[in-house]
Design a protein around this motif. Structure first.
Motif, PDB file in Angstrom:
ATOM      1  N   PRO A 171       0.831  -1.210   0.000  1.00 20.54           N
ATOM      2  CA  PRO A 171       0.000   0.000   0.000  1.00 20.54           C
ATOM      3  C   PRO A 171       0.862   1.255   0.000  1.00 20.54           C
ATOM      4  O   PRO A 171       2.081   1.190   0.172  1.00 20.54           O
ATOM      5  CB  PRO A 171      -0.801  -0.118   1.302  1.00 20.54           C
ATOM      6  CG  PRO A 171      -0.025  -1.061   2.160  1.00 20.54           C
ATOM      7  CD  PRO A 171       0.706  -1.983   1.240  1.00 20.54           C
ATOM      8  N   VAL A 172       0.203   2.382  -0.187  1.00 17.32           N
ATOM      9  CA  VAL A 172       0.898   3.672  -0.177  1.00 17.32           C
ATOM     10  C   VAL A 172       1.532   3.872   1.203  1.00 17.32           C
ATOM     11  O   VAL A 172       0.900   3.630   2.227  1.00 17.32           O
ATOM     12  CB  VAL A 172      -0.093   4.814  -0.487  1.00 17.32           C
ATOM     13  CG1 VAL A 172       0.561   6.173  -0.366  1.00 17.32           C
ATOM     14  CG2 VAL A 172      -0.682   4.620  -1.884  1.00 17.32           C
ATOM     15  N   GLY A 173       2.792   4.290   1.235  1.00 23.18           N
ATOM     16  CA  GLY A 173       3.523   4.450   2.485  1.00 23.18           C
ATOM     17  C   GLY A 173       3.014   5.609   3.328  1.00 23.18           C
ATOM     18  O   GLY A 173       2.609   6.644   2.795  1.00 23.18           O
ATOM     19  N   VAL A 174       3.047   5.435   4.656  1.00 19.27           N
ATOM     20  CA  VAL A 174       2.527   6.470   5.549  1.00 19.27           C
ATOM     21  C   VAL A 174       3.350   7.749   5.510  1.00 19.27           C
ATOM     22  O   VAL A 174       2.876   8.799   5.932  1.00 19.27           O
ATOM     23  CB  VAL A 174       2.411   5.972   7.005  1.00 19.27           C
ATOM     24  CG1 VAL A 174       1.348   4.914   7.139  1.00 19.27           C
ATOM     25  CG2 VAL A 174       3.738   5.480   7.527  1.00 19.27           C
ATOM     26  N   SER A 175       4.549   7.686   4.971  1.00 20.75           N
ATOM     27  CA  SER A 175       5.358   8.907   4.875  1.00 20.75           C
ATOM     28  C   SER A 175       4.884   9.831   3.759  1.00 20.75           C
ATOM     29  O   SER A 175       5.309  10.986   3.684  1.00 20.75           O
ATOM     30  CB  SER A 175       6.830   8.547   4.657  1.00 20.75           C
ATOM     31  OG  SER A 175       6.975   7.827   3.453  1.00 20.75           O
ATOM     32  N   CYS A 176       3.994   9.334   2.880  1.00 18.85           N
ATOM     33  CA  CYS A 176       3.534  10.165   1.754  1.00 18.85           C
ATOM     34  C   CYS A 176       2.751  11.384   2.220  1.00 18.85           C
ATOM     35  O   CYS A 176       2.890  12.467   1.646  1.00 18.85           O
ATOM     36  CB  CYS A 176       2.681   9.341   0.807  1.00 18.85           C
ATOM     37  SG  CYS A 176       3.646   8.176  -0.143  1.00 18.85           S
ATOM     38  N   ALA A 177       1.907  11.227   3.236  1.00 21.29           N
ATOM     39  CA  ALA A 177       1.092  12.359   3.698  1.00 21.29           C
ATOM     40  C   ALA A 177       1.952  13.479   4.272  1.00 21.29           C
ATOM     41  O   ALA A 177       1.800  14.643   3.879  1.00 21.29           O
ATOM     42  CB  ALA A 177       0.049  11.881   4.705  1.00 21.29           C
ATOM     43  N   PRO A 178       2.899  13.187   5.189  1.00 19.74           N
ATOM     44  CA  PRO A 178       3.758  14.273   5.682  1.00 19.74           C
ATOM     45  C   PRO A 178       4.582  14.922   4.577  1.00 19.74           C
ATOM     46  O   PRO A 178       4.781  16.141   4.574  1.00 19.74           O
ATOM     47  CB  PRO A 178       4.671  13.591   6.710  1.00 19.74           C
ATOM     48  CG  PRO A 178       4.011  12.327   7.066  1.00 19.74           C
ATOM     49  CD  PRO A 178       3.141  11.936   5.918  1.00 19.74           C
ATOM     50  N   MET A 179       5.062  14.119   3.618  1.00 22.27           N
ATOM     51  CA  MET A 179       5.868  14.695   2.542  1.00 22.27           C
ATOM     52  C   MET A 179       5.024  15.582   1.643  1.00 22.27           C
ATOM     53  O   MET A 179       5.468  16.651   1.222  1.00 22.27           O
ATOM     54  CB  MET A 179       6.546  13.585   1.736  1.00 22.27           C
ATOM     55  CG  MET A 179       7.584  12.858   2.539  1.00 22.27           C
ATOM     56  SD  MET A 179       8.730  11.941   1.536  1.00 22.27           S
ATOM     57  CE  MET A 179       9.658  13.246   0.815  1.00 22.27           C
ATOM     58  N   ALA A 180       3.792  15.138   1.336  1.00 20.48           N
ATOM     59  CA  ALA A 180       2.905  15.974   0.527  1.00 20.48           C
ATOM     60  C   ALA A 180       2.576  17.269   1.259  1.00 20.48           C
ATOM     61  O   ALA A 180       2.562  18.356   0.661  1.00 20.48           O
ATOM     62  CB  ALA A 180       1.631  15.208   0.195  1.00 20.48           C
ATOM     63  N   GLU A 181       2.342  17.159   2.551  1.00 20.16           N
ATOM     64  CA  GLU A 181       2.046  18.345   3.368  1.00 20.16           C
ATOM     65  C   GLU A 181       3.236  19.309   3.382  1.00 20.16           C
ATOM     66  O   GLU A 181       3.086  20.513   3.243  1.00 20.16           O
ATOM     67  CB  GLU A 181       1.711  17.899   4.796  1.00 20.16           C
ATOM     68  CG  GLU A 181       1.400  19.006   5.767  1.00 20.16           C
ATOM     69  CD  GLU A 181      -0.045  19.471   5.689  1.00 20.16           C
ATOM     70  OE1 GLU A 181      -0.336  20.496   6.309  1.00 20.16           O
ATOM     71  OE2 GLU A 181      -0.862  18.840   4.997  1.00 20.16           O
ATOM     72  N   ARG A 182       4.424  18.759   3.512  1.00 24.41           N
ATOM     73  CA  ARG A 182       5.631  19.589   3.640  1.00 24.41           C
ATOM     74  C   ARG A 182       6.029  20.245   2.321  1.00 24.41           C
ATOM     75  O   ARG A 182       6.472  21.385   2.298  1.00 24.41           O
ATOM     76  CB  ARG A 182       6.780  18.714   4.161  1.00 24.41           C
ATOM     77  CG  ARG A 182       8.166  19.331   4.107  1.00 24.41           C
ATOM     78  CD  ARG A 182       8.309  20.479   5.088  1.00 24.41           C
ATOM     79  NE  ARG A 182       9.635  21.054   5.056  1.00 24.41           N
ATOM     80  CZ  ARG A 182      10.057  21.956   4.190  1.00 24.41           C
ATOM     81  NH1 ARG A 182       9.252  22.391   3.236  1.00 24.41           N
ATOM     82  NH2 ARG A 182      11.280  22.436   4.257  1.00 24.41           N
TER      83      ARG A 182
END
Length: 199
Positions: A171-182
Motif C-alpha cells: 500500500p501507499v507508504g505512511v510517509s507520503c502524507a507528511p511529505m505531501a504536506e511539507r
C-alpha cells in the motif's frame, strides 16, 4: 551478504531502499514542488536522509561490531562500544516515532478532509486512479517485466524478484502524507490513498 544482518530478503529490501531514497529525495520531491524547483531538487539529492543512508551502509560494512550494540544490554562494556550503543539506542527511539507520527498526521488530514467537504466526484476519480495504478497496474507491470527477463534467461535472482513484487504490491507508504504536506502536494489525497490502499 556480509554487509547486512538478517536473511537474504531483508538485505534485498535494505538495498532497494537506497534506490528508493535517491528517487524520493530528488525526483519525487521535485515533482511535488513543481517544475520550477525540479532541477534544484535533483541537484540537492545529498540531503540528510541520503547522507544517513550512505553512512549507515558504510558503518554496517566497515564497523561490523556496531551490530552487537543495537541495544545497551548487549553492548560490550568498553567505553567506545558503550558510547556507540547509547547513540544507536537514542537514534532507534527517535526513528521509532516516525510511523506513529505519520499515522497521526494521516488521521488528522482525513478528519480535516471530511470537514472541508471536498469535490466528491473529482476526489473519488483521483483516488480510484491512484489506487488502480498503485495496487494493480504497478505490480502487474513489474511481474510482466520479470517474466520477460526470466524468458530471456537474464539470470535474475529469485529472492530479488519476489522482494520486488512484494514492494510493488504494497500500500501507499505512511510517509507520503507528511511529505505531501511539507512540499506542497495534495496531502488530503495522500491521506486517503494511505487509508484505502492499506485497507
Amino acid at each position: 551478504a556480509g554487509i547486512f544482518p538478517g536473511g537474504e530478503g531483508e538485505r534485498t529490501i535494505l538495498l532497494f531502499n537506497v534506490g528508493c531514497q535517491l528517487y524520493l529525495w530528488s525526483i519525487a520531491i521535485g515533482s511535488l514542488r513543481g517544475s520550477a524547483h525540479w532541477t534544484e531538487s535533483v541537484r540537492k539529492t545529498l540531503n540528510p536522509v541520503m547522507i544517513a543512508t550512505v553512512v549507515g551502509i558504510a558503518l554496517a560494512y566497515y564497523v561490523p561490531w556496531l551490530r552487537t550494540c543495537l541495544k545497551l544490554q548487549s553492548a560490550p562494556h568498553e567505553a567506545l562500544p558503550l558510547a556507540a550503543a547509547t547513540l544507536l539506542e537514542a537514534a532507534d527511539m527517535i526513528a521509532a516515532v516516525t510511523i506513529p507520527l505519520s499515522t497521526l498526521l494521516t488521521g488528522a488530514l482525513l478528519a480535516g478532509d471530511a470537514d472541508a467537504g471536498p469535490d466528491v466526484p473529482r476526489a473519488r476519480a483521483q483516488l480510484t486512479s491512484l489506487l488502480a495504478l498503485r495496487l494493480i497496474v504497478a505490480p502487474l507491470a513489474l511481474i510482466a517485466i520479470l517474466l520477460a527477463l526470466r524468458h530471456f534467461d537474464a539470470g535474475l535472482d529469485r529472492v530479488v524478484a519476489e522482494c520486488a513484487v512484494l514492494v510493488a504490491a504494497m500500500p501507499v507508504g505512511v510517509s507520503c502524507a507528511p511529505m505531501a504536506e511539507r512540499y506542497g502536494g495534495d496531502a488530503a489525497l495522500a491521506a486517503r490513498a494511505i487509508f484505502f490502499s492499506t485497507l
